[in-house]
Design a protein around this motif. Structure first.
Motif, short mmCIF file in Angstrom:
data_model
loop_
_atom_site.label_atom_id
_atom_site.label_comp_id
_atom_site.label_asym_id
_atom_site.label_seq_id
_atom_site.Cartn_x
_atom_site.Cartn_y
_atom_site.Cartn_z
N ARG A 98 -21.49 59.66 -28.37
CA ARG A 98 -22.85 60.05 -28.79
C ARG A 98 -22.87 61.46 -29.36
NH1 ARG A 98 -26.33 56.29 -27.69
NH2 ARG A 98 -26.04 54.91 -25.91
N LYS A 99 -22.16 62.36 -28.70
CA LYS A 99 -22.11 63.76 -29.15
C LYS A 99 -21.44 63.87 -30.52
CE LYS A 99 -22.07 68.34 -28.35
NZ LYS A 99 -23.31 69.11 -28.40
N MET A 100 -20.31 63.18 -30.68
CA MET A 100 -19.57 63.26 -31.95
C MET A 100 -20.32 62.56 -33.09
SD MET A 100 -15.62 62.84 -30.62
CE MET A 100 -14.90 62.93 -32.28
N ALA A 101 -21.13 61.54 -32.75
CA ALA A 101 -21.88 60.81 -33.78
C ALA A 101 -22.89 61.71 -34.48
CB ALA A 101 -22.59 59.61 -33.15
N LEU B 119 -19.53 51.74 -35.35
CA LEU B 119 -19.84 52.33 -34.04
C LEU B 119 -20.95 53.38 -34.17
CD1 LEU B 119 -19.09 52.52 -30.99
CD2 LEU B 119 -17.54 54.38 -31.61
N LYS B 120 -20.85 54.23 -35.21
CA LYS B 120 -21.88 55.26 -35.40
C LYS B 120 -23.23 54.60 -35.72
CE LYS B 120 -23.35 59.01 -38.45
NZ LYS B 120 -24.16 59.76 -37.48
N THR B 121 -23.21 53.51 -36.49
CA THR B 121 -24.45 52.80 -36.81
C THR B 121 -25.12 52.29 -35.54
OG1 THR B 121 -23.53 52.12 -38.93
CG2 THR B 121 -25.45 50.90 -38.16
N TRP B 122 -24.31 51.71 -34.63
CA TRP B 122 -24.87 51.24 -33.36
C TRP B 122 -25.53 52.38 -32.59
CZ3 TRP B 122 -19.76 48.43 -31.59
CH2 TRP B 122 -19.58 47.27 -32.34
N GLY C 152 -29.66 53.43 -31.69
CA GLY C 152 -30.08 53.49 -30.29
C GLY C 152 -29.57 52.34 -29.45
N GLN C 153 -28.55 51.62 -29.96
CA GLN C 153 -28.00 50.52 -29.17
C GLN C 153 -27.18 51.06 -28.02
OE1 GLN C 153 -26.07 47.30 -31.29
NE2 GLN C 153 -27.23 47.76 -33.16
N SER C 154 -27.15 50.27 -26.95
CA SER C 154 -26.34 50.69 -25.81
C SER C 154 -24.90 50.21 -26.03
CB SER C 154 -27.00 50.13 -24.56
OG SER C 154 -26.12 49.47 -23.79
N ILE C 155 -23.93 51.10 -25.85
CA ILE C 155 -22.51 50.75 -26.04
C ILE C 155 -21.73 51.05 -24.76
CG2 ILE C 155 -22.59 51.22 -28.54
CD1 ILE C 155 -20.81 53.76 -27.77
N THR C 156 -20.53 50.49 -24.68
CA THR C 156 -19.64 50.74 -23.54
C THR C 156 -18.35 51.40 -24.03
OG1 THR C 156 -18.48 48.64 -23.76
CG2 THR C 156 -20.50 48.64 -22.42
N SER C 157 -17.56 51.89 -23.08
CA SER C 157 -16.27 52.47 -23.46
C SER C 157 -15.38 51.40 -24.11
CB SER C 157 -15.57 53.07 -22.24
OG SER C 157 -15.38 52.09 -21.24
N LYS C 158 -15.53 50.15 -23.67
CA LYS C 158 -14.75 49.05 -24.26
C LYS C 158 -15.10 48.90 -25.74
CE LYS C 158 -13.47 44.22 -23.77
NZ LYS C 158 -13.83 42.91 -23.26
N ASP C 159 -16.39 49.03 -26.08
CA ASP C 159 -16.81 48.95 -27.49
C ASP C 159 -16.12 50.03 -28.32
OD1 ASP C 159 -18.60 46.85 -26.96
OD2 ASP C 159 -20.23 48.24 -26.48
N VAL C 160 -16.01 51.23 -27.75
CA VAL C 160 -15.37 52.35 -28.46
C VAL C 160 -13.91 52.01 -28.76
CG1 VAL C 160 -14.69 54.78 -28.34
CG2 VAL C 160 -16.92 54.07 -27.44
N PHE C 161 -13.18 51.53 -27.75
CA PHE C 161 -11.76 51.22 -27.93
C PHE C 161 -11.55 50.02 -28.86
CE2 PHE C 161 -11.10 54.01 -24.30
CZ PHE C 161 -9.91 54.64 -24.65
#
Length: 319
Positions: free
Chosen positions: A198-201, A210-213, A217-226
């Motif tokens: 979120r900070k880097m976005a 990922l940045k679009t999500w 304001g979509q909720s993401i998980t660490s799994k989504d990032v990887f």
């Protein structure tokens, strides 16, 4: 018949049990939901009931066991066998776990912190390969750890040895629940990774799913990032690299201080596998001096959910 041992891994949602041989081989496994109602007063009675029920199912008696070992959240007094401050169990007051379980089962009982116990499991039967000097880092909702040196689990004067999640990796970073800034936990736990994203976005200008999500304001998980990073999302790769930089920095400090044979990465975040491990290792090698970089290996945990029950069993065997 050789005597067996019972290992218990007490978690906020599930209590896992296993009957093992003294060489660490699991022979039976079962679990029950953790009943945290009424300030967690049902937890210990239900553990006792479950043990006694299964012993009668397997036609076994208390004399067939050398002991019961258990890993638990919270602050543990190993001598008294008490636990306090396990808030995910609703345990706000001192729990006399050892006394109750020994009285209820007739079997000697030993207890330690859950991260320490998982470390013992991985050191004994997992990635640690039973080497005497192993550090375990668990990357989950928080970041925990356990340190085994010369075959002994380190506890420290206040029982706080192995609080790897509170190594400072970014002095001007995020506030931690412990009250200080920039702890490893704030950037490398499952929630911390999302916080970094979120900070880097905010500053990333390129195109990225990922940045679009995040922008939507979509909720993401660490799994989504990887997963996004592995699928080639440039922004997600920047986030993963930042997280692995912090992990490599902490691992480098551990390596330079303790020089264990291995630093083992476990917990939910470690499911990213070699994609995570190799990047952490790259940064680790930048932060260690040559002898440490050559002799201390970064490894992935191997036991998964069994680390806790196996490590708990080893508590009872070693005592």
């Amino acid at each position: 018949m050789d005597k067996k041992v019972i290992g218990i891994d007490l978690g906020g949602t599930t209590v896992k049990f296993a009957i093992l041989t003294q060489s660490g081989e699991i022979q039976q496994k079962w679990s029950i939901p953790t009943n945290i109602l009424d300030e967690g007063t049902h937890i210990v009675p239900e553990i006792i009931e479950s043990i006694n029920h299964h012993l009668s199912l397997f036609t076994m008696k208390a004399e067939d066991f050398v002991g019961i070992g258990m890993g638990t959240p919270g602050s543990v007094d190993r001598q008294k066998g008490t636990v306090i401050g396990a808030y995910n169990l609703n345990w706000k007051t001192t729990q006399w776990v050892k006394d109750e379980i020994e009285k209820g089962t007739g079997i000697p009982f030993f207890i330690d912190n859950d991260a320490n116990v998982a470390a013992l499991g991985e050191q004994w039967k997992g990635a640690g390969e039973n080497a005497p000097d192993v550090v375990f880092v668990t990357l989950g909702t928080g970041v925990g750890g356990g340190i085994i040196m010369n075959g002994q689990l380190l506890h420290g004067v206040a029982g706080a040895a192995g609080e790897i999640g509170h190594i400072t990796v970014d002095p001007d970073g995020f506030m931690c629940t412990c009250g200080k800034k920039g702890c490893l936990e704030t950037v490398s736990s499952a929630t911390g990774i999302v916080r970094v994203a979120r900070k880097m976005a905010e500053e990333y200008a390129g195109s990225s799913e990922l940045k679009t999500w995040l922008d939507d304001g979509q909720s993401i998980t660490s799994k989504d990032v990887f997963t996004s990073a592995q699928n080639g999302d440039h922004f997600a790769n920047l986030v993963v690299d930042k997280v692995c930089y912090f992990l490599g920095l902490a691992a480098g400090n551990i390596g330079n201080t303790l020089n264990p044979s291995s630093i083992v990465l476990g917990g939910g975040v470690s499911a990213a596998g070699e994609f995570l491990r190799s990047r952490v290792e790259e940064h680790f090698l930048n932060f260690t001096f040559p002898q440490v970089g050559e002799s201390t290996k970064i490894k992935l945990a191997e036991l998964g959910n069994d680390a806790g029950v196996i490590g708990a069993a080893s508590l009872a065997i070693s005592k």
